[in-house]
Design an enzyme around this catalytic site. Structure first.
Site, PDB file in Angstrom:
ATOM      1  N   SER A 145     -25.236  48.829  56.686  1.00  0.00           N
ATOM      2  CA  SER A 145     -24.531  48.288  57.841  1.00  0.00           C
ATOM      3  C   SER A 145     -23.264  49.108  58.127  1.00  0.00           C
ATOM      4  CB  SER A 145     -24.238  46.801  57.610  1.00  0.00           C
ATOM      5  OG  SER A 145     -23.805  46.194  58.802  1.00  0.00           O
ATOM      6  N   ASP A 220     -33.773  42.053  62.498  1.00  0.00           N
ATOM      7  CA  ASP A 220     -32.315  42.066  62.284  1.00  0.00           C
ATOM      8  C   ASP A 220     -31.643  41.587  63.565  1.00  0.00           C
ATOM      9  OD1 ASP A 220     -29.611  42.933  62.131  1.00  0.00           O
ATOM     10  OD2 ASP A 220     -30.181  44.467  60.670  1.00  0.00           O
ATOM     11  N   HIS A 253     -30.996  41.325  58.249  1.00  0.00           N
ATOM     12  CA  HIS A 253     -29.892  42.236  57.953  1.00  0.00           C
ATOM     13  C   HIS A 253     -29.329  42.077  56.537  1.00  0.00           C
ATOM     14  CE1 HIS A 253     -26.937  45.119  59.362  1.00  0.00           C
ATOM     15  NE2 HIS A 253     -25.940  44.378  58.922  1.00  0.00           N
TER      16      HIS A 253
END
Lengths: 275, 275
Positions: A145, A220, A253
């Site tokens: 991320s 996600d 995610h």
């Protein structure tokens, strides 16, 4: 330097250390996993940068990386995600301030005094690690991320410093995606300043040809607006870079996604680090 | 029954569910990992009981069990460690009350109304799981610390209900070790009542011959006073049970230890469940 934790794990040791960092003018913590192979001699290092809201703990507790590091003989170094402590500037929300450094060197007050995580991750931390632990100077870098963005800009801004780079669900173009709030705060209002810290802009301008391994879940919730792997694909095509992008059906995610694919990334880096 | 979480993980799905439980007279949560093999047909179930201070989250986030469950085609069901919610009795300290059920059916007020985790884990939860998920009625059980004690007493009190049982760093004799405070509170002052819920006493009195797989770190700070694997060895010898006890050099009591050896336990149970 103080050792805060030490746990036997998959035949090696998962440690957590604290030290007074110059770059960020505060105490910083980082995890280091020493695989069983360090008994026989120094091992190469994979640096792993974590995402928003994380400390050095999330990745070492939840990813299961140690099993793969022990299999391949890699040391894993996982720093905290921002400066910490009394007096360190912060702001409302999860995407700026504490745990949200975006791995840049901030130029704007009040951030510029301590939000210098890029200098910390690229220079200060490796120097410390290479002085105190049984490691070689072979380095690779990965992240998740915001940390995927961090890994990409570290590799792109310092050609030759890392043998390989990969990312899990990275923020591909921070100035256009999840960093739209943080970039002006840390770097000022001039978009030219942002381009020096945006992975897609760096890829378009890079003279080196990079190979990237990226995994991304197609369920996600942040994919389209904040992560933007489509921009990464275009930038890699434009810059002549090789992108091995795996879109994983049904994955979101979080760390269940990271845990499912971190083994592939460790194997990828091991192959580059031992070549 | 309400699904609170669902995450793709190692080709399967890690879910968390909540339901109104009769045994404990409160809403209970549990994790269930469905491996990819459930697409082809029902799979056997490994129940995993967690330790003091844990909820259903710790094991599913930190053990890395999903990788092994996906490899062997086992469903993993991981309940919370006690009743929860407004009005559920609690007490000072970590070793009694919330997160510290010791998996008994309490007989003493104020605990007896809701601290009936044994009935929940052995009867109510499997009935629910076997009704709503793609599973067979083949069950095994394992646990960590207080949950290791829980797994042992579930198997010992219900011969034939589980195909296999194992434990990581179990509280081997709760009435003499880590349950010395909880047992009198939950079960009253008569030591005869404790013997029905103490794994070592049950092993000594059992007519069935049990096979146990146990892993224990030798750097576990709770080993001698609270876990007491020496008592387990003596009870297994006295009762004619087979104990495969691995004392692991350097390992402590935490999840880095669990993560390092849970793969062995999943493989052990898979072999029993598929025999």
């Amino acid at each position: 330097m103080r050792r805060l934790e030490s746990h036997a794990c998959f035949g090696g040791t998962q440690e957590v250390w604290a030290h007074d960092a110059t770059s960020t003018a505060c105490e910083m913590r980082f995890g280091v996993y020493l695989p069983p192979q360090v008994q026989a001699g120094p091992c190469p290092v994979l640096y792993f940068l974590s995402g928003l809201t994380c400390t050095e703990q999330n990745f070492i507790q939840k990813s299961g990386v140690q099993r793969y590091a022990a299999e391949h003989g890699l040391v894993i170094v996982s720093p905290d995600t921002s400066p910490r402590g009394d007096g360190v500037p912060d702001a409302e929300g999860d995407d700026i301030g504490l745990s949200a450094s975006f791995y840049v060197d901030a130029t704007q007050a009040p951030w510029s005094a301590q939000y210098r995580m890029h200098a910390y991750v690229v220079q200060e931390l490796p120097a410390l690690v290479e002085q105190h632990f049984p490691v070689t100077d072979a380095r690779s870098i990965a992240g998740h991320s915001m940390g995927g963005h961090g890994a990409l800009i570290c590799a792109l801004r310092h050609p030759g410093r890392y043998r390989s780079v990969s990312a899990l669900a990275p923020i591909c173009s921070a100035s256009r995606g999840w960093g739209r709030k943080a970039f002006p705060a840390y770097l000022g209002d001039d978009p030219d300043a942002w381009r020096e810290w945006d992975a897609c802009d760096l890829l378009r301008g890079s003279h080196d040809r990079l190979s990237l391994l990226v995994d991304q879940g197609d369920a996600d919730p942040f994919l389209a607006e904040r992560l933007q792997p489509d921009l990464l694909q275009k930038a890699c095509t434009a810059g002549g870079h090789t992108l091995d992008l795996h879109l994983r059906p049904g994955y979101d995610h979080g760390f269940y996604f990271v845990a499912s694919f971190i083994g592939d990334h460790v194997a990828y880096h091991a192959s580059a680090l031992k070549a």
